[in-house]
Design a protein around this motif. Structure first.
Motif, PDB file in Angstrom:
ATOM      1  N   ARG B 158      10.513  -7.766   9.970  1.00 21.55           N
ATOM      2  CA  ARG B 158      10.055  -8.485   8.778  1.00 21.55           C
ATOM      3  C   ARG B 158       8.661  -8.023   8.382  1.00 21.55           C
ATOM      4  O   ARG B 158       8.364  -7.819   7.205  1.00 21.55           O
ATOM      5  CB  ARG B 158      10.035  -9.984   9.044  1.00 21.55           C
ATOM      6  CG  ARG B 158      11.322 -10.661   8.645  1.00 21.55           C
ATOM      7  CD  ARG B 158      11.102 -12.140   8.470  1.00 21.55           C
ATOM      8  NE  ARG B 158      10.282 -12.434   7.326  1.00 21.55           N
ATOM      9  CZ  ARG B 158      10.770 -12.532   6.088  1.00 21.55           C
ATOM     10  NH1 ARG B 158      12.040 -12.341   5.851  1.00 21.55           N
ATOM     11  NH2 ARG B 158       9.971 -12.820   5.086  1.00 21.55           N
ATOM     12  N   TYR B 159       7.826  -7.886   9.388  1.00 16.49           N
ATOM     13  CA  TYR B 159       6.451  -7.478   9.141  1.00 16.49           C
ATOM     14  C   TYR B 159       6.414  -6.128   8.436  1.00 16.49           C
ATOM     15  O   TYR B 159       5.617  -5.886   7.546  1.00 16.49           O
ATOM     16  CB  TYR B 159       5.726  -7.412  10.486  1.00 16.49           C
ATOM     17  CG  TYR B 159       4.290  -6.944  10.414  1.00 16.49           C
ATOM     18  CD1 TYR B 159       3.316  -7.781   9.875  1.00 16.49           C
ATOM     19  CD2 TYR B 159       3.937  -5.701  10.893  1.00 16.49           C
ATOM     20  CE1 TYR B 159       2.004  -7.356   9.813  1.00 16.49           C
ATOM     21  CE2 TYR B 159       2.622  -5.280  10.838  1.00 16.49           C
ATOM     22  CZ  TYR B 159       1.652  -6.105  10.296  1.00 16.49           C
ATOM     23  OH  TYR B 159       0.365  -5.692  10.242  1.00 16.49           O
ATOM     24  N   LEU B 160       7.348  -5.244   8.810  1.00 19.20           N
ATOM     25  CA  LEU B 160       7.355  -3.903   8.223  1.00 19.20           C
ATOM     26  C   LEU B 160       8.142  -3.853   6.915  1.00 19.20           C
ATOM     27  O   LEU B 160       7.759  -3.166   5.988  1.00 19.20           O
ATOM     28  CB  LEU B 160       7.958  -2.904   9.219  1.00 19.20           C
ATOM     29  CG  LEU B 160       7.106  -2.623  10.438  1.00 19.20           C
ATOM     30  CD1 LEU B 160       7.881  -1.773  11.416  1.00 19.20           C
ATOM     31  CD2 LEU B 160       5.812  -1.929  10.052  1.00 19.20           C
ATOM     32  N   SER B 161       9.254  -4.607   6.863  1.00 22.47           N
ATOM     33  CA  SER B 161      10.149  -4.393   5.720  1.00 22.47           C
ATOM     34  C   SER B 161       9.802  -5.260   4.518  1.00 22.47           C
ATOM     35  O   SER B 161      10.043  -4.856   3.403  1.00 22.47           O
ATOM     36  CB  SER B 161      11.597  -4.635   6.124  1.00 22.47           C
ATOM     37  OG  SER B 161      11.834  -6.018   6.215  1.00 22.47           O
ATOM     38  N   SER B 162       9.225  -6.467   4.746  1.00 24.71           N
ATOM     39  CA  SER B 162       8.996  -7.321   3.573  1.00 24.71           C
ATOM     40  C   SER B 162       7.990  -6.719   2.589  1.00 24.71           C
ATOM     41  O   SER B 162       8.228  -6.775   1.389  1.00 24.71           O
ATOM     42  CB  SER B 162       8.614  -8.742   3.996  1.00 24.71           C
ATOM     43  OG  SER B 162       7.324  -8.747   4.518  1.00 24.71           O
ATOM     44  N   PRO B 163       6.894  -6.094   3.048  1.00 29.11           N
ATOM     45  CA  PRO B 163       6.036  -5.453   2.040  1.00 29.11           C
ATOM     46  C   PRO B 163       6.731  -4.289   1.335  1.00 29.11           C
ATOM     47  O   PRO B 163       6.512  -4.071   0.152  1.00 29.11           O
ATOM     48  CB  PRO B 163       4.830  -4.964   2.835  1.00 29.11           C
ATOM     49  CG  PRO B 163       5.214  -5.011   4.238  1.00 29.11           C
ATOM     50  CD  PRO B 163       6.283  -6.021   4.384  1.00 29.11           C
ATOM     51  N   ILE B 164       7.626  -3.603   2.054  1.00 27.41           N
ATOM     52  CA  ILE B 164       8.346  -2.495   1.418  1.00 27.41           C
ATOM     53  C   ILE B 164       9.311  -3.032   0.377  1.00 27.41           C
ATOM     54  O   ILE B 164       9.465  -2.494  -0.706  1.00 27.41           O
ATOM     55  CB  ILE B 164       9.070  -1.653   2.490  1.00 27.41           C
ATOM     56  CG1 ILE B 164       8.026  -0.910   3.315  1.00 27.41           C
ATOM     57  CG2 ILE B 164      10.048  -0.680   1.861  1.00 27.41           C
ATOM     58  CD1 ILE B 164       8.562  -0.155   4.489  1.00 27.41           C
ATOM     59  N   GLN B 165       9.927  -4.175   0.731  1.00 22.96           N
ATOM     60  CA  GLN B 165      10.831  -4.827  -0.210  1.00 22.96           C
ATOM     61  C   GLN B 165      10.086  -5.204  -1.494  1.00 22.96           C
ATOM     62  O   GLN B 165      10.566  -4.984  -2.598  1.00 22.96           O
ATOM     63  CB  GLN B 165      11.417  -6.074   0.471  1.00 22.96           C
ATOM     64  CG  GLN B 165      12.579  -6.703  -0.260  1.00 22.96           C
ATOM     65  CD  GLN B 165      13.763  -5.769  -0.306  1.00 22.96           C
ATOM     66  OE1 GLN B 165      13.991  -4.995   0.603  1.00 22.96           O
ATOM     67  NE2 GLN B 165      14.507  -5.797  -1.399  1.00 22.96           N
ATOM     68  N   ARG B 166       8.872  -5.780  -1.288  1.00 18.42           N
ATOM     69  CA  ARG B 166       8.084  -6.167  -2.467  1.00 18.42           C
ATOM     70  C   ARG B 166       7.660  -4.948  -3.275  1.00 18.42           C
ATOM     71  O   ARG B 166       7.670  -4.970  -4.500  1.00 18.42           O
ATOM     72  CB  ARG B 166       6.850  -6.972  -2.027  1.00 18.42           C
ATOM     73  CG  ARG B 166       7.193  -8.424  -1.723  1.00 18.42           C
ATOM     74  CD  ARG B 166       5.947  -9.274  -1.724  1.00 18.42           C
ATOM     75  NE  ARG B 166       4.987  -8.857  -0.714  1.00 18.42           N
ATOM     76  CZ  ARG B 166       4.986  -9.291   0.533  1.00 18.42           C
ATOM     77  NH1 ARG B 166       5.870 -10.159   0.925  1.00 18.42           N
ATOM     78  NH2 ARG B 166       4.083  -8.861   1.387  1.00 18.42           N
ATOM     79  N   LEU B 167       7.337  -3.883  -2.569  1.00 21.53           N
ATOM     80  CA  LEU B 167       6.950  -2.642  -3.227  1.00 21.53           C
ATOM     81  C   LEU B 167       8.107  -2.118  -4.070  1.00 21.53           C
ATOM     82  O   LEU B 167       7.934  -1.644  -5.183  1.00 21.53           O
ATOM     83  CB  LEU B 167       6.561  -1.613  -2.162  1.00 21.53           C
ATOM     84  CG  LEU B 167       5.849  -0.360  -2.645  1.00 21.53           C
ATOM     85  CD1 LEU B 167       4.481  -0.729  -3.190  1.00 21.53           C
ATOM     86  CD2 LEU B 167       5.688   0.626  -1.512  1.00 21.53           C
ATOM     87  N   THR B 186      -2.148  -8.617  -0.753  1.00 23.06           N
ATOM     88  CA  THR B 186      -1.846  -8.670   0.686  1.00 23.06           C
ATOM     89  C   THR B 186      -1.317  -7.334   1.182  1.00 23.06           C
ATOM     90  O   THR B 186      -1.638  -6.900   2.290  1.00 23.06           O
ATOM     91  CB  THR B 186      -0.811  -9.769   0.994  1.00 23.06           C
ATOM     92  OG1 THR B 186       0.174  -9.746  -0.033  1.00 23.06           O
ATOM     93  CG2 THR B 186      -1.436 -11.125   1.088  1.00 23.06           C
ATOM     94  N   ALA B 187      -0.492  -6.684   0.352  1.00 16.49           N
ATOM     95  CA  ALA B 187       0.045  -5.379   0.759  1.00 16.49           C
ATOM     96  C   ALA B 187      -1.065  -4.327   0.766  1.00 16.49           C
ATOM     97  O   ALA B 187      -1.135  -3.499   1.674  1.00 16.49           O
ATOM     98  CB  ALA B 187       1.161  -4.953  -0.186  1.00 16.49           C
ATOM     99  N   ARG B 188      -1.945  -4.411  -0.235  1.00 11.73           N
ATOM    100  CA  ARG B 188      -2.999  -3.388  -0.331  1.00 11.73           C
ATOM    101  C   ARG B 188      -4.010  -3.516   0.804  1.00 11.73           C
ATOM    102  O   ARG B 188      -4.603  -2.545   1.240  1.00 11.73           O
ATOM    103  CB  ARG B 188      -3.724  -3.501  -1.668  1.00 11.73           C
ATOM    104  CG  ARG B 188      -2.928  -2.997  -2.847  1.00 11.73           C
ATOM    105  CD  ARG B 188      -3.861  -2.748  -4.006  1.00 11.73           C
ATOM    106  NE  ARG B 188      -4.676  -3.889  -4.341  1.00 11.73           N
ATOM    107  CZ  ARG B 188      -4.300  -4.891  -5.108  1.00 11.73           C
ATOM    108  NH1 ARG B 188      -3.091  -4.902  -5.603  1.00 11.73           N
ATOM    109  NH2 ARG B 188      -5.106  -5.883  -5.387  1.00 11.73           N
ATOM    110  N   ASN B 189      -4.211  -4.767   1.275  1.00 11.36           N
ATOM    111  CA  ASN B 189      -5.250  -4.979   2.277  1.00 11.36           C
ATOM    112  C   ASN B 189      -4.814  -4.659   3.698  1.00 11.36           C
ATOM    113  O   ASN B 189      -5.595  -4.795   4.634  1.00 11.36           O
ATOM    114  CB  ASN B 189      -5.754  -6.425   2.205  1.00 11.36           C
ATOM    115  CG  ASN B 189      -6.496  -6.661   0.909  1.00 11.36           C
ATOM    116  OD1 ASN B 189      -6.960  -5.704   0.288  1.00 11.36           O
ATOM    117  ND2 ASN B 189      -6.584  -7.913   0.491  1.00 11.36           N
ATOM    118  N   ARG B 190      -3.573  -4.275   3.883  1.00  4.65           N
ATOM    119  CA  ARG B 190      -3.111  -3.898   5.222  1.00  4.65           C
ATOM    120  C   ARG B 190      -3.783  -2.600   5.641  1.00  4.65           C
ATOM    121  O   ARG B 190      -4.051  -1.734   4.817  1.00  4.65           O
ATOM    122  CB  ARG B 190      -1.599  -3.685   5.204  1.00  4.65           C
ATOM    123  CG  ARG B 190      -0.814  -4.962   5.066  1.00  4.65           C
ATOM    124  CD  ARG B 190       0.608  -4.627   4.733  1.00  4.65           C
ATOM    125  NE  ARG B 190       1.275  -4.007   5.868  1.00  4.65           N
ATOM    126  CZ  ARG B 190       2.275  -4.566   6.535  1.00  4.65           C
ATOM    127  NH1 ARG B 190       2.700  -5.750   6.199  1.00  4.65           N
ATOM    128  NH2 ARG B 190       2.846  -3.951   7.533  1.00  4.65           N
TER     129      ARG B 190
END
Lengths: 225, 439
Positions: B158-167, B186-190
């Motif tokens: 989830r930690y890896l895929s949810s930002p990709i999903q949002r992207l 949140t995605a940019r600040n990782r």
């Protein structure tokens, strides 16, 4: 000879229009920026102002706004084709009519004549001199309108529209008829000119939205007795 | 995975601290049982009996490596001792000689058996000790392991895929024309590759937006600039007309009509560009669909279809269907489709304009009986300047922007448009869906 002030930044176009309109019986003085237009327009010897909206130094709409604070001289707006907002704002500010550029000069000449006809200070029709409905008094000969004995400044077009509505007070005036009678042209779809003139009259006569002049949807207008 | 492995190792480590691993324990118990049997046999039938017991046990239990050693470390049946047993005896036996001997070490187990005459014998066996890691594999631990690592993997995924999903969603928005689409903060600040990707994506979107906007401005500026010379030509034409024109009247007329076409083209171009830039300033009012369609049909018939044998346009639409929209834009959008249908349908045939509605949507379909469009062009006819065939377009007098304007206008109204050839008859159907006006 009718004198026209033409404000447009296209110098070549102006000179050609000057020649063309001269052939139609108008004397045209051409100026090319908004500031000059502002000062020149106030001079009494011009009968009509043709005003382009895209002018250097001072926008045509601003020229019109300042002019209307001081006089009701007939103004025809030239807006760029497709810039509907400009023409609506122009009418709201009290322009008598508008044309989209590039326009056929024959049409321009015809529109100028129509406005001038409305502005002719002496009405040729033998009619009752004063039309009075409630608080509003309309003097057809002097082309003046009084609200509770106070003079209201209307443009020539607004006066003509109001005159037609008041003559038919209590009856619905068809929109198309009103357009032909007051603006000398057929009503085209989405043409907001009449609506704008009516809304200006309402504002100046302090009518609430549907009080005084009623809008009858899809038909026309009714001056309420 | 690493974390779950450590957790399981820690857990088993903890278990093994306080108990003998279960398999060894099991062997121990069995062998203890057997040594009691051996002692009993020894009491009853002596050494010979014990040897017999050994043979029986080896046969019945299939234990190959069972040895009975006397006090001197000799195998009773004179079997040679394998090296590991020998090593065990050498170490353990010496220590535990004459002492009670009951020990287990490595994979060798030894038990002391005492005969009635107090002579001691030692029962020694070896077994294959399972690989130490196999001790982890009790069902209980496997389940715990699966659950724990599953949970951890799920969280990690989830930690890896949810930002990709949002992207991905943002990329979809961008591709659908929403040039303002950007990735979330949140995605940019990782601080990982996903964060980098999100930043790069935004950079790309910004560049794209700037490029598209400059293109639009360019198109608008060009169109604006084209109008000035056009206006001059128009006046020059009228000036020419005021002079002696009898000889060149037909040419002047031609120039005028070409001017009009140029004007229309620029007008359409500007409408198209302006729809994009001014879409936030559009005035929305409720529009009665039937009235709108009647207006369009009136205009179309008036301008194009005046001769009596010309085709008919039939409207099927309930009185009370309304959409929220901009009447001018919607008029233009539907007019382009209806005019197109009217143009391509053969003379004397009918163009059917049907409108139905449900709670959410209004569906409009415009059907003609014309030649249709090749399947691979059905999508493309809504793009600017795409022509199905040169001969078709030339006759229609269009410029190839009409349907592009239609599509944009419909999209700005939140609707969709698509074209399809009729399955059985010749002809094309254009379907438009618009969101219903909910007051």
């Amino acid at each position: 000879m009718t004198e026209i002030l033409l404000a447009d930044d296209d110098i070549e176009l102006c000179s050609m229009l000057q020649t063309y309109l001269a052939g139609e019986g108008f004397t045209v003085t051409a100026i090319h920026d908004g500031e000059t237009a502002q000062t020149e327009a106030l001079k009494d010897h011009y009968d009509l102002l043709v005003l382009d909206i895209m002018l250097p130094k001072l926008n045509g709409l601003d020229v019109l706004k300042n002019l209307r604070q001081q006089c009701q001289k007939p103004v025809l707006i030239l807006s760029a084709r497709g810039d509907d907002i400009d023409s609506i704002v122009g009418l709201e500010l009290g322009a008598d009519d508008y044309l989209s550029k590039p326009c056929n000069p024959r049409v321009l000449a015809a529109r100028i004549r129509a406005i001038l006809r409305r502005a002719e200070s002496v009405s040729n029709i033998e009619q009752i001199e004063v039309i009075k409905v409630d608080d509003v008094e309309l003097h057809t000969q002097s082309r003046r309108v009084y609200l509770r004995s106070q003079l209201i400044e209307l443009t020539a077009t607004e006066f003509t529209v109001l005159e037609i509505l008041m003559r038919n007070a209590g009856q619905i005036v068809n929109k198309n008829t009103l357009s032909v009678d007051a603006l000398d042209r057929k009503l085209t779809r989405y043409d907001r000119s009449l609506d704008m003139h009516i809304s200006n009259i309402r504002k100046k006569l302090c009518f609430a939205n549907n009080d005084g002049i009623k809008t009858i949807r899809n038909v026309g207008y009714l001056y309420v007795r | 995975m690493i974390i779950s492995g450590i957790a399981i190792a820690w857990y088993t480590e903890k278990l093994s601290e306080d108990e003998i691993p279960p398999l060894l324990k099991q062997h121990h118990q069995i062998f203890q049982q057997q040594s009691r049997e051996a002692e009993l046999t020894l009491k009853q039938s002596g050494v010979a009996g014990l040897l017999q017991w050994k043979a029986d046990t080896q046969n019945t239990h299939a234990i190959a490596r069972l040895y009975i050693v006397d006090e001197h470390g000799m195998e009773l049946s004179h079997q040679p001792l394998p090296p590991d047993i020998q090593r065990f005896i050498n170490s353990e036996f010496n220590i535990h000689f004459n002492t009670p001997f009951d020990s287990s070490k490595d994979s060798v187990l030894g038990f002391r058996v005492v005969a009635p005459d107090n002579i001691r014998y030692y029962l020694v066996t070896t077994f294959n000790r399972p690989h130490p890691l196999l001790f982890l594999l009790t069902p209980q631990r496997i389940i715990i392991g699966i659950v724990v690592s599953g949970l951890i993997c799920f969280a990690l995924a989830r930690y890896l895929s949810s930002p990709i999903q949002r992207l991905r969603q943002t990329a979809m928005q961008l591709s659908q024309g929403n040039l303002d689409a950007r990735t979330s903060a949140t995605a940019r600040n990782r601080n990982d590759e996903i964060g980098e990707l999100a930043k790069d994506f935004n950079f790309m979107a910004e560049r794209l937006q700037a490029m598209v906007n400059s293109q639009k401005h360019l198109m608008r500026d060009i169109s604006h600039e084209l109008r000035s010379p056009l206006a001059r030509i128009q006046v020059a034409l009228e000036l020419a007309r005021t002079k002696e024109t009898t000889l060149i009247e037909s040419e002047l007329h031609r120039i005028e009509s070409e001017l009009e076409k140029l004007n229309t083209l620029i007008d359409e171009l500007l409408t198209f560009v302006r729809m994009e830039t001014d879409k936030d300033n559009i005035e929305w009012i409720p529009i009665n669909v039937k009235e709108l369609l009647e207006h369009i049909v009136d205009d179309t018939l008036f301008e194009n279809c005046q001769s009596p044998q010309y085709n008919q346009i039939k409207i099927h639409c309930a009185e009370d269907i309304e959409v929220a929209g901009n009447p001018r834009l919607l008029h233009r959008a539907l007019e382009n489709v209806i005019r197109n249908a009217c143009f391509y349908t053969p003379i004397g045939s009918t163009v059917a304009v049907t409108c139905t509605s449900n709670n959410d949507n209004i569906m409009l379909s415009i059907e003609d009986e014309g030649p249709g469009v090749p399947e691979d062009m059905l999508e493309k006819i809504f793009e600017p300047f795409v022509r199905v065939s040169k001969s078709r377009e030339k006759q229609s007098g269009g410029y190839g922007i009409g349907l592009a304007i239609t599509k944009r206008a419909i999209e700005i109204h939140g609707g969709h448009i698509h074209a399809a050839n009729k399955a059985s008859l010749t002809g094309m159907t254009v379907n438009v869906s618009l969101p219903a006006n909910r007051g």
